[in-house]
Design a protein around this motif. Structure first.
Motif, mmCIF file in Angstrom:
data_model
loop_
_atom_site.group_PDB
_atom_site.id
_atom_site.type_symbol
_atom_site.label_atom_id
_atom_site.label_comp_id
_atom_site.label_asym_id
_atom_site.label_seq_id
_atom_site.Cartn_x
_atom_site.Cartn_y
_atom_site.Cartn_z
ATOM 1 N N ASP A 89 13.884 -14.841 -2.749
ATOM 2 C CA ASP A 89 15.003 -14.559 -3.642
ATOM 3 C C ASP A 89 14.575 -14.293 -5.072
ATOM 4 O O ASP A 89 15.314 -13.665 -5.815
ATOM 5 N N TYR A 90 13.420 -14.760 -5.475
ATOM 6 C CA TYR A 90 13.042 -14.657 -6.873
ATOM 7 C C TYR A 90 11.927 -13.647 -7.117
ATOM 8 O O TYR A 90 12.088 -12.718 -7.887
ATOM 9 N N PHE A 91 10.828 -13.823 -6.441
ATOM 10 C CA PHE A 91 9.665 -12.999 -6.731
ATOM 11 C C PHE A 91 9.526 -11.812 -5.781
ATOM 12 O O PHE A 91 9.348 -10.669 -6.220
ATOM 13 N N LEU A 92 9.620 -12.061 -4.489
ATOM 14 C CA LEU A 92 9.399 -10.986 -3.524
ATOM 15 C C LEU A 92 10.380 -9.840 -3.683
ATOM 16 O O LEU A 92 10.028 -8.679 -3.469
ATOM 17 N N ALA A 93 11.614 -10.166 -4.054
ATOM 18 C CA ALA A 93 12.603 -9.122 -4.238
ATOM 19 C C ALA A 93 12.167 -8.127 -5.312
ATOM 20 O O ALA A 93 12.381 -6.916 -5.181
ATOM 21 N N GLU A 94 11.531 -8.629 -6.361
ATOM 22 C CA GLU A 94 11.118 -7.765 -7.458
ATOM 23 C C GLU A 94 9.896 -6.916 -7.108
ATOM 24 O O GLU A 94 9.772 -5.784 -7.570
ATOM 25 N N ILE A 95 8.994 -7.461 -6.301
ATOM 26 C CA ILE A 95 7.758 -6.717 -6.025
ATOM 27 C C ILE A 95 7.810 -6.003 -4.671
ATOM 28 O O ILE A 95 6.864 -5.301 -4.306
ATOM 29 N N TYR A 96 8.899 -6.168 -3.933
ATOM 30 C CA TYR A 96 8.971 -5.692 -2.552
ATOM 31 C C TYR A 96 8.630 -4.200 -2.428
ATOM 32 O O TYR A 96 7.839 -3.803 -1.568
ATOM 33 N N ASP A 97 9.218 -3.377 -3.274
ATOM 34 C CA ASP A 97 9.035 -1.922 -3.148
ATOM 35 C C ASP A 97 7.635 -1.458 -3.526
ATOM 36 O O ASP A 97 7.287 -0.306 -3.275
ATOM 37 N N PHE A 98 6.837 -2.331 -4.105
ATOM 38 C CA PHE A 98 5.529 -1.939 -4.625
ATOM 39 C C PHE A 98 4.363 -2.531 -3.837
ATOM 40 O O PHE A 98 3.236 -2.048 -3.938
ATOM 41 N N SER A 99 4.621 -3.591 -3.064
ATOM 42 C CA SER A 99 3.548 -4.300 -2.377
ATOM 43 C C SER A 99 3.167 -3.612 -1.068
ATOM 44 O O SER A 99 4.035 -3.240 -0.279
ATOM 45 N N PRO A 100 1.855 -3.470 -0.802
ATOM 46 C CA PRO A 100 1.420 -2.844 0.460
ATOM 47 C C PRO A 100 1.779 -3.679 1.685
ATOM 48 O O PRO A 100 1.784 -3.157 2.797
#
Length: 258
Positions: free
Chosen positions: A9-20
């Motif tokens: 809910d906090y971190f993964l949502a922000e980096i989701y579109d960029f992480s391999p």
């Protein structure tokens, strides 16, 4: 070392579109949307149910194509990201999307759907065989007569399964050019088909670290087909080379029970 134990809910949502390890390839390539758009019904008036929204990587293309989407996700954070993306979309796209924030098993609509989509290997993210079966059963009940189910799953990582434990390291950039180093420790329980990944994300040249774990129950194509057919569907299309073989995708039609 400053460690932040922030979850999806906090971190993964922000980096989701960029992480391999998550949405990077789906964002950059058409494989995430082409199969779904090619297999959606021609009737744009029918409403599609999406389980789950995630960051809208399929939601928005379906809405742009003219479909009405009811999209469910348990994470308010990813819905906030979708709403942020919608600020740059035409009004008709915004109007085509209804977001529902709840667990998929708690979703109780007052309608039936012509199509249900389970993108981004969501079925595998339900790391329990019985719950996977329950989800497909629920989809059958929520579809109207001759409704269709479209989903994809990731192909099990044979090299990781054989070794049972593997460590990887990668890097990626997010908006504002921040660079993250990601360490991933994979561990496998082959009897239960459980694939656990313990992540540590490090912001480059910074002491911040983000620790979190994700657990999948991987499936083989034969198991998926058996499950779908057992729960009342007739498989109509199989794509075994989705994203150059990293995923398989299936379309199935609801079969009328006697």
């Amino acid at each position: 070392m400053n460690e932040k134990k922030e979850g999806y809910d906090y971190f993964l949502a922000e980096i989701y579109d960029f992480s391999p390890y998550f949405g990077k390839e789906r964002k950059e390539k058409d494989y995430a949307t082409t199969f779904y758009l090619d297999n959606l019904p021609n009737d744009r008036e029918a409403t599609v149910l999406e389980l789950v929204t995630c960051t809208g990587l399929l939601t928005l293309p379906m809405a742009r194509a003219g479909y009405k989407i009811d999209s469910v996700d348990a994470s308010q954070a990813v819905h906030d990201i979708v709403r942020r993306k919608l600020m740059n979309e035409p009004k008709y796209v915004v109007d085509n999307i209804a977001l529902f924030c709840c667990d998929v098993f708690d979703y109780k609509p007052d309608r039936k759907y012509s199509t249900i989509v389970l993108p981004d290997s969501f079925l595998c993210a339900i790391a329990d065989k019985e719950l996977q079966e329950n989800l497909i059963r629920m989809c059958y009940k929520l579809l109207d007569n001759n409704g269709r189910l479209i989903l994809d799953i990731f192909v099990p990582w044979k090299d990781v399964i054989a070794k049972r434990k593997v460590d990887q390291c990668s890097r990626f950039r997010v908006e504002k050019n921040k660079l993250f180093i990601v360490h991933a420790h994979h561990s496998i329980d082959p009897e239960k088909q459980i694939h656990r990944v313990d992540f540590v994300h490090e912001l480059y040249r910074n002491t911040q670290r983000y620790n979190h774990s994700i657990i999948y129950r991987y499936m083989y194509l034969s198991e998926l087909l058996n499950l779908i057919e057992k729960e009342g569907f007739e498989v109509t299309n199989i794509e075994e080379r989705m994203n150059f073989g990293t995923n398989v995708a299936v379309t199935a039609k609801k079969r009328q029970m006697n």
